[in-house]
Scaffold this active site. Structure first.
Site, mmCIF file in Angstrom:
data_model
loop_
_atom_site.group_PDB
_atom_site.id
_atom_site.type_symbol
_atom_site.label_atom_id
_atom_site.label_comp_id
_atom_site.label_asym_id
_atom_site.label_seq_id
_atom_site.Cartn_x
_atom_site.Cartn_y
_atom_site.Cartn_z
ATOM 1 N N GLU A 43 -26.919 4.109 38.217
ATOM 2 C CA GLU A 43 -25.722 3.285 38.031
ATOM 3 C C GLU A 43 -24.635 3.645 39.048
ATOM 4 O O GLU A 43 -24.437 4.817 39.368
ATOM 5 C CB GLU A 43 -25.188 3.500 36.616
ATOM 6 C CG GLU A 43 -23.935 2.711 36.276
ATOM 7 C CD GLU A 43 -23.370 3.048 34.909
ATOM 8 O OE1 GLU A 43 -22.549 2.269 34.412
ATOM 9 O OE2 GLU A 43 -23.745 4.105 34.333
ATOM 10 N N LYS A 112 -23.234 -5.409 33.558
ATOM 11 C CA LYS A 112 -23.163 -4.623 32.321
ATOM 12 C C LYS A 112 -22.365 -5.349 31.236
ATOM 13 O O LYS A 112 -21.204 -5.712 31.446
ATOM 14 C CB LYS A 112 -22.523 -3.272 32.642
ATOM 15 C CG LYS A 112 -22.572 -2.240 31.527
ATOM 16 C CD LYS A 112 -22.029 -0.916 32.065
ATOM 17 C CE LYS A 112 -22.195 0.220 31.087
ATOM 18 N NZ LYS A 112 -21.709 1.495 31.679
ATOM 19 N N CYS A 146 -26.805 1.962 31.230
ATOM 20 C CA CYS A 146 -26.170 3.107 30.561
ATOM 21 C C CYS A 146 -25.802 2.828 29.098
ATOM 22 O O CYS A 146 -26.667 2.849 28.230
ATOM 23 C CB CYS A 146 -24.960 3.536 31.386
ATOM 24 S SG CYS A 146 -24.489 5.274 31.141
#
Length: 261
Positions: A43, A112, A146
């Site tokens: 990331e 995200k 994540c």
């Protein structure tokens, strides 16, 4: 189908895209000794969590990073789950995962969905609104970032549409290493899919990161795991195993979504 997966567990230089492109290039060249089919990066690998400077250092429309991955894909004839980058668009900066195939095509981008307030993401980033589903070699996969792994309903939204492997790119702190391992293993078991998780190593001014990139099979067995330091992690997955396990324990057939409202 069997695929060789290689995760680049980078030590990311805080707020220094040029240095990070150079580090990625070095690791990609080294990784080719493993003869991978797919290379995975972590990331925000071009900037790290230098959030207060994103207006200055974010990649406009992810153009530079896409070109970097396309050139590497064509040069080495390898697919990329190209980690995520700070992607500056008209409405703000997004944390965007890039999928590039070995012929240099941008196959998908996923921004995200779940922003992590504990690390101030909501103050500097805009959330995405699309799924992370994509295909490589005619296989259905998904990519998330994540904090997304703490939302099992978001992962199931992808596997219920056919994803047989989940790619996770992350900057997960060492402080919550046991959460990282437990959540990834749980996502593999409950979704009967491979989980390929590429975390970063090293530290920034505020965090020590966990490393421990992992590949987990659909039974929940960890088949490869890195340590805490920068490392290239490689292993082979057999996507056919997913169908075998889903047939043996038919979780997806036995779901009762109308009761889950």
């Amino acid at each position: 189908m069997k695929l060789k997966i290689t995760c680049l567990q980078m030590d990311i230089s805080f707020g220094d895209p040029l240095k990070n492109y150079q580090s990625a290039e070095r690791l990609i060249e080294k990784a080719m000794n493993e003869h991978p089919d797919i290379i995975v990066l972590p990331e925000l690998w071009t900037t790290g969590y230098d959030l207060t400077r994103l207006d200055e250092i974010a990649d406009k429309d992810a153009k530079q990073t896409i070109e970097f991955l396309q050139n590497a894909a064509k040069k080495f004839h390898v697919h990329f789950v190209g980690g995520s980058v700070a992607n500056r668009e008209e409405n703000g900066v997004m944390n965007t995962l890039l999928i590039v195939t070995k012929d240099g095509q941008l196959a998908h981008r996923y921004s995200k969905l779940h922003l992590f307030k504990l690390m101030d993401e909501h103050l500097y980033l805009q959330a995405g609104a699309e799924k992370g589903l994509f295909q490589i070699e005619d296989q259905s996969f998904a990519g998330v970032i994540c904090y997304d792994i703490r939302f099992p309903e978001w992962i199931r939204a992808h596997t219920s549409e056919g994803a047989e492997a989940l790619f996770v790119v992350a900057e997960w702190p060492l402080l919550r290493l046991e959460h990282w391992r437990a959540l990834l293993i749980a996502r593999a078991i409950e979704n009967q899919c491979y989980v390929i998780a590429c975390n970063r190593s090293g530290s920034d001014p505020n965090n020590q990161f966990a490393g421990h990139s992992m590949v987990i099979d659909p039974w929940g067995e960890v088949i490869a795991e890195a340590g805490e330091k920068e490392e290239i992690l490689s292993t082979e997955i057999d996507v056919a195993l997913v169908k075998e396990i889903r047939k043996k324990i038919p979780v997806f057939e036995d779901r009762k979504p109308r009761f889950y409202k």
